[in-house]
Design an enzyme around this catalytic site. Structure first.
Site, PDB file in Angstrom:
ATOM      1  N   GLY A  48      76.499  34.569 -16.600  1.00  0.00           N
ATOM      2  CA  GLY A  48      77.281  35.124 -17.710  1.00  0.00           C
ATOM      3  C   GLY A  48      76.603  35.106 -19.074  1.00  0.00           C
ATOM      4  O   GLY A  48      76.917  35.918 -19.934  1.00  0.00           O
ATOM      5  N   GLU A  83      75.840  28.764 -23.055  1.00  0.00           N
ATOM      6  CA  GLU A  83      76.896  29.195 -22.133  1.00  0.00           C
ATOM      7  C   GLU A  83      77.566  30.462 -22.649  1.00  0.00           C
ATOM      8  O   GLU A  83      77.613  30.685 -23.860  1.00  0.00           O
ATOM      9  CB  GLU A  83      77.977  28.103 -22.081  1.00  0.00           C
ATOM     10  CG  GLU A  83      77.842  27.090 -20.972  1.00  0.00           C
ATOM     11  CD  GLU A  83      78.409  27.589 -19.650  1.00  0.00           C
ATOM     12  OE1 GLU A  83      78.558  28.819 -19.470  1.00  0.00           O
ATOM     13  OE2 GLU A  83      78.698  26.747 -18.793  1.00  0.00           O
ATOM     14  N   ASP A  84      78.134  31.243 -21.737  1.00  0.00           N
ATOM     15  CA  ASP A  84      78.947  32.382 -22.152  1.00  0.00           C
ATOM     16  C   ASP A  84      80.307  31.918 -22.654  1.00  0.00           C
ATOM     17  O   ASP A  84      80.788  32.349 -23.691  1.00  0.00           O
ATOM     18  CB  ASP A  84      79.106  33.395 -20.997  1.00  0.00           C
ATOM     19  CG  ASP A  84      79.594  32.755 -19.703  1.00  0.00           C
ATOM     20  OD1 ASP A  84      79.725  31.507 -19.620  1.00  0.00           O
ATOM     21  OD2 ASP A  84      79.855  33.507 -18.738  1.00  0.00           O
ATOM     22  N   ASP A 141      85.720  27.025 -20.786  1.00  0.00           N
ATOM     23  CA  ASP A 141      87.139  27.179 -20.469  1.00  0.00           C
ATOM     24  C   ASP A 141      87.738  25.783 -20.281  1.00  0.00           C
ATOM     25  O   ASP A 141      88.183  25.160 -21.248  1.00  0.00           O
ATOM     26  CB  ASP A 141      87.248  28.058 -19.215  1.00  0.00           C
ATOM     27  CG  ASP A 141      88.666  28.366 -18.825  1.00  0.00           C
ATOM     28  OD1 ASP A 141      89.585  28.106 -19.624  1.00  0.00           O
ATOM     29  OD2 ASP A 141      88.890  28.868 -17.708  1.00  0.00           O
ATOM     30  N   THR A 142      87.694  25.233 -19.067  1.00  0.00           N
ATOM     31  CA  THR A 142      88.192  23.861 -18.874  1.00  0.00           C
ATOM     32  C   THR A 142      87.191  22.826 -19.390  1.00  0.00           C
ATOM     33  O   THR A 142      87.540  21.663 -19.576  1.00  0.00           O
ATOM     34  CB  THR A 142      88.430  23.565 -17.381  1.00  0.00           C
ATOM     35  OG1 THR A 142      87.175  23.637 -16.697  1.00  0.00           O
ATOM     36  CG2 THR A 142      89.420  24.523 -16.766  1.00  0.00           C
ATOM     37  N   GLY A 143      85.939  23.237 -19.562  1.00  0.00           N
ATOM     38  CA  GLY A 143      84.897  22.306 -19.998  1.00  0.00           C
ATOM     39  C   GLY A 143      84.172  21.644 -18.835  1.00  0.00           C
ATOM     40  O   GLY A 143      83.178  20.937 -19.027  1.00  0.00           O
ATOM     41  N   THR A 193      82.248  22.838 -16.374  1.00  0.00           N
ATOM     42  CA  THR A 193      80.862  23.253 -16.124  1.00  0.00           C
ATOM     43  C   THR A 193      79.919  22.621 -17.140  1.00  0.00           C
ATOM     44  O   THR A 193      78.889  22.041 -16.771  1.00  0.00           O
ATOM     45  CB  THR A 193      80.741  24.795 -16.205  1.00  0.00           C
ATOM     46  OG1 THR A 193      81.715  25.366 -15.336  1.00  0.00           O
ATOM     47  CG2 THR A 193      79.360  25.266 -15.805  1.00  0.00           C
ATOM     48  N   PHE A 200      91.942  35.890 -19.439  1.00  0.00           N
ATOM     49  CA  PHE A 200      90.671  36.207 -18.778  1.00  0.00           C
ATOM     50  C   PHE A 200      89.989  37.369 -19.483  1.00  0.00           C
ATOM     51  O   PHE A 200      90.590  38.414 -19.709  1.00  0.00           O
ATOM     52  CB  PHE A 200      90.919  36.551 -17.308  1.00  0.00           C
ATOM     53  CG  PHE A 200      89.668  36.500 -16.486  1.00  0.00           C
ATOM     54  CD1 PHE A 200      89.138  35.279 -16.084  1.00  0.00           C
ATOM     55  CD2 PHE A 200      89.000  37.662 -16.137  1.00  0.00           C
ATOM     56  CE1 PHE A 200      87.969  35.223 -15.339  1.00  0.00           C
ATOM     57  CE2 PHE A 200      87.832  37.621 -15.390  1.00  0.00           C
ATOM     58  CZ  PHE A 200      87.312  36.403 -14.994  1.00  0.00           C
ATOM     59  N   ASP A 225      81.912  38.676 -16.240  1.00  0.00           N
ATOM     60  CA  ASP A 225      82.301  39.623 -15.184  1.00  0.00           C
ATOM     61  C   ASP A 225      83.700  39.394 -14.664  1.00  0.00           C
ATOM     62  O   ASP A 225      84.317  38.343 -14.868  1.00  0.00           O
ATOM     63  CB  ASP A 225      81.337  39.510 -13.996  1.00  0.00           C
ATOM     64  CG  ASP A 225      81.584  38.234 -13.185  1.00  0.00           C
ATOM     65  OD1 ASP A 225      81.749  37.155 -13.802  1.00  0.00           O
ATOM     66  OD2 ASP A 225      81.626  38.312 -11.949  1.00  0.00           O
ATOM     67  N   ARG A 270      79.889  43.348 -16.590  1.00  0.00           N
ATOM     68  CA  ARG A 270      78.925  42.535 -17.364  1.00  0.00           C
ATOM     69  C   ARG A 270      78.198  43.387 -18.404  1.00  0.00           C
ATOM     70  O   ARG A 270      77.716  42.895 -19.411  1.00  0.00           O
ATOM     71  CB  ARG A 270      77.868  41.907 -16.438  1.00  0.00           C
ATOM     72  CG  ARG A 270      78.392  40.816 -15.543  1.00  0.00           C
ATOM     73  CD  ARG A 270      77.221  40.060 -14.914  1.00  0.00           C
ATOM     74  NE  ARG A 270      77.616  39.294 -13.745  1.00  0.00           N
ATOM     75  CZ  ARG A 270      78.111  38.074 -13.770  1.00  0.00           C
ATOM     76  NH1 ARG A 270      78.317  37.465 -14.916  1.00  0.00           N
ATOM     77  NH2 ARG A 270      78.423  37.449 -12.661  1.00  0.00           N
TER      78      ARG A 270
HETATM   79  P1  5GP Z   1      84.829  25.951 -17.165  1.00  0.00           P
HETATM   80  O1  5GP Z   1      84.014  25.096 -16.239  1.00  0.00           O
HETATM   81  O2  5GP Z   1      84.635  25.631 -18.627  1.00  0.00           O
HETATM   82  O3  5GP Z   1      86.280  25.955 -16.779  1.00  0.00           O
HETATM   83  O4  5GP Z   1      84.405  27.439 -16.938  1.00  0.00           O
HETATM   84  C1  5GP Z   1      83.157  27.898 -17.258  1.00  0.00           C
HETATM   85  C2  5GP Z   1      82.812  29.136 -16.439  1.00  0.00           C
HETATM   86  O5  5GP Z   1      83.978  29.797 -15.928  1.00  0.00           O
HETATM   87  C3  5GP Z   1      82.146  30.144 -17.315  1.00  0.00           C
HETATM   88  O6  5GP Z   1      80.752  29.938 -17.385  1.00  0.00           O
HETATM   89  C4  5GP Z   1      82.539  31.459 -16.662  1.00  0.00           C
HETATM   90  O7  5GP Z   1      81.630  31.766 -15.625  1.00  0.00           O
HETATM   91  C5  5GP Z   1      83.899  31.201 -16.054  1.00  0.00           C
HETATM   92  N1  5GP Z   1      85.013  31.668 -16.904  1.00  0.00           N
HETATM   93  C6  5GP Z   1      85.915  30.936 -17.585  1.00  0.00           C
HETATM   94  N2  5GP Z   1      86.789  31.700 -18.263  1.00  0.00           N
HETATM   95  C7  5GP Z   1      86.397  32.978 -18.025  1.00  0.00           C
HETATM   96  C8  5GP Z   1      86.885  34.264 -18.487  1.00  0.00           C
HETATM   97  O8  5GP Z   1      87.849  34.406 -19.248  1.00  0.00           O
HETATM   98  N3  5GP Z   1      86.218  35.347 -18.023  1.00  0.00           N
HETATM   99  C9  5GP Z   1      85.137  35.265 -17.185  1.00  0.00           C
HETATM  100  N4  5GP Z   1      84.574  36.414 -16.806  1.00  0.00           N
HETATM  101  N5  5GP Z   1      84.659  34.092 -16.749  1.00  0.00           N
HETATM  102  C10 5GP Z   1      85.274  32.959 -17.164  1.00  0.00           C
END
Ligand code: 5GP
Length: 191
Positions: free
Chosen positions: A57, A112-113, A116-118, A120, A165, A172, A178
Site C-alpha cells: 500500500g 506506512e500507507d 488502522d488498529t495499529g 501492523t 474503508f 486497494d 491502487r
Molecule cells: P492495522 O494493522 O493498523 O489495523 O492495519 C494496517 C493495514 O491494514 C494497512 O497497511 C492496510 O493494508 C490495511 N488497511 C487498514 N485500513 C484500511 C483502509 O481503510 N483501506 C485499505 N485499502 N486498507 C486498509
C-alpha cells in the site's frame, strides 16, 4: 476536487460495484507530503537513514515522499499482511517479504500507507527493534485514530481520517484502485 465515480468491476466472477467518494485530492496529498518531507529532513537529514516501504500500500506514498528528500538515504522494502482479502483485520500480522539490508546501527523510518488498529506497525517496530537499529520511527500517510487500539506511536502523520474503508493512492480493495491519484471512501452499491 475529484468527483464521485461509479466503478463497475469485472463481472466474471461478479464483484460488487462501488461508488467512490473522494476524501483527499491530489493537491492536498502533494502539499501535505511536501510538509512531511520537511519534517523528516529536520530529524533524519544528517543521519543517513534507511527508509522502509511497507508493501504494497505505501508504494505510491514512498515514491512521492522520497522524491522530495534531498539528502542521502537508502530505501528497502518489506511486506506485512494482516488483512488477506477482507476489509476487517484478521488480528494477526505476517512478514511476507523481509528487508534485504542490515539495519544494524542505522536510523530506520518505517513508511506506512495507513495505521488502522495499529497492529501492523506495532509488530513491525518490535520486529525491527530486535535487529539493533540506531532508532526506529514511523511515518504514515493516513491514520484512523478511532481504531488505533494498539496505541501505535506515530512520528509523522499525513492525515487523520474517519473510520471508513478508503482506497486509492496505493491503497486497494482486493487489488483494485491502487492507481487512483486521490483517496476515496468506498460505498458498495451491489452488482
Ligand atoms: P492495522 O494493522 O493498523 O489495523 O492495519 C494496517 C493495514 O491494514 C494497512 O497497511 C492496510 O493494508 C490495511 N488497511 C487498514 N485500513 C484500511 C483502509 O481503510 N483501506 C485499505 N485499502 N486498507 C486498509
Amino acid at each position: 476536487m475529484a468527483t464521485t465515480t461509479k466503478f463497475r468491476l469485472n463481472p466474471e466472477p461478479p464483484l460488487p460495484s462501488h461508488r467512490l467518494e473522494p476524501l483527499l485530492d491530489e493537491e492536498e496529498i502533494r502539499n501535505r507530503i511536501a510538509e512531511l518531507a520537511r519534517e523528516v529532513k529536520k530529524s533524519l537529514g544528517e543521519k543517513d537513514p534507511i527508509i522502509v516501504c511497507v508493501l504494497k500500500g505505501a508504494f505510491m506514498f514512498v515514491a512521492d515522499l522520497t522524491r522530495q528528500l534531498d539528502f542521502p538515504f537508502s530505501i528497502d522494502f518489506l511486506r506485512a499482511s494482516s488483512y488477506g482479502n477482507s476489509v476487517v483485520t484478521s488480528g494477526e500480522v505476517r512478514l511476507e517479504l523481509d528487508l534485504q539490508q542490515s539495519i544494524s546501527n542505522r536510523h530506520v523510518l518505517i513508511v506506512e500507507d495507513i495505521v488502522d488498529t495499529g497492529l501492523t506497525v506495532k509488530y513491525l517496530q518490535a520486529n525491527l527493534e530486535t535487529r539493533n537499529p540506531a532508532s526506529v520511527s514511523v511515518c504514515t500517510l493516513l491514520h484512523k485514530p478511532a481504531n488505533n487500539v494498539k496505541l501505535a506511536p506515530i512520528d509523522y502523520c499525513g492525515f487523520e481520517i474517519p473510520n471508513h474503508f478508503v482506497v486509492g493512492y496505493g491503497l486497494d480493495w482486493q487489488g483494485y484502485y491502487r492507481n487512483l491519484p486521490y483517496i476515496a471512501q468506498v460505498h458498495e452499491i451491489g452488482n
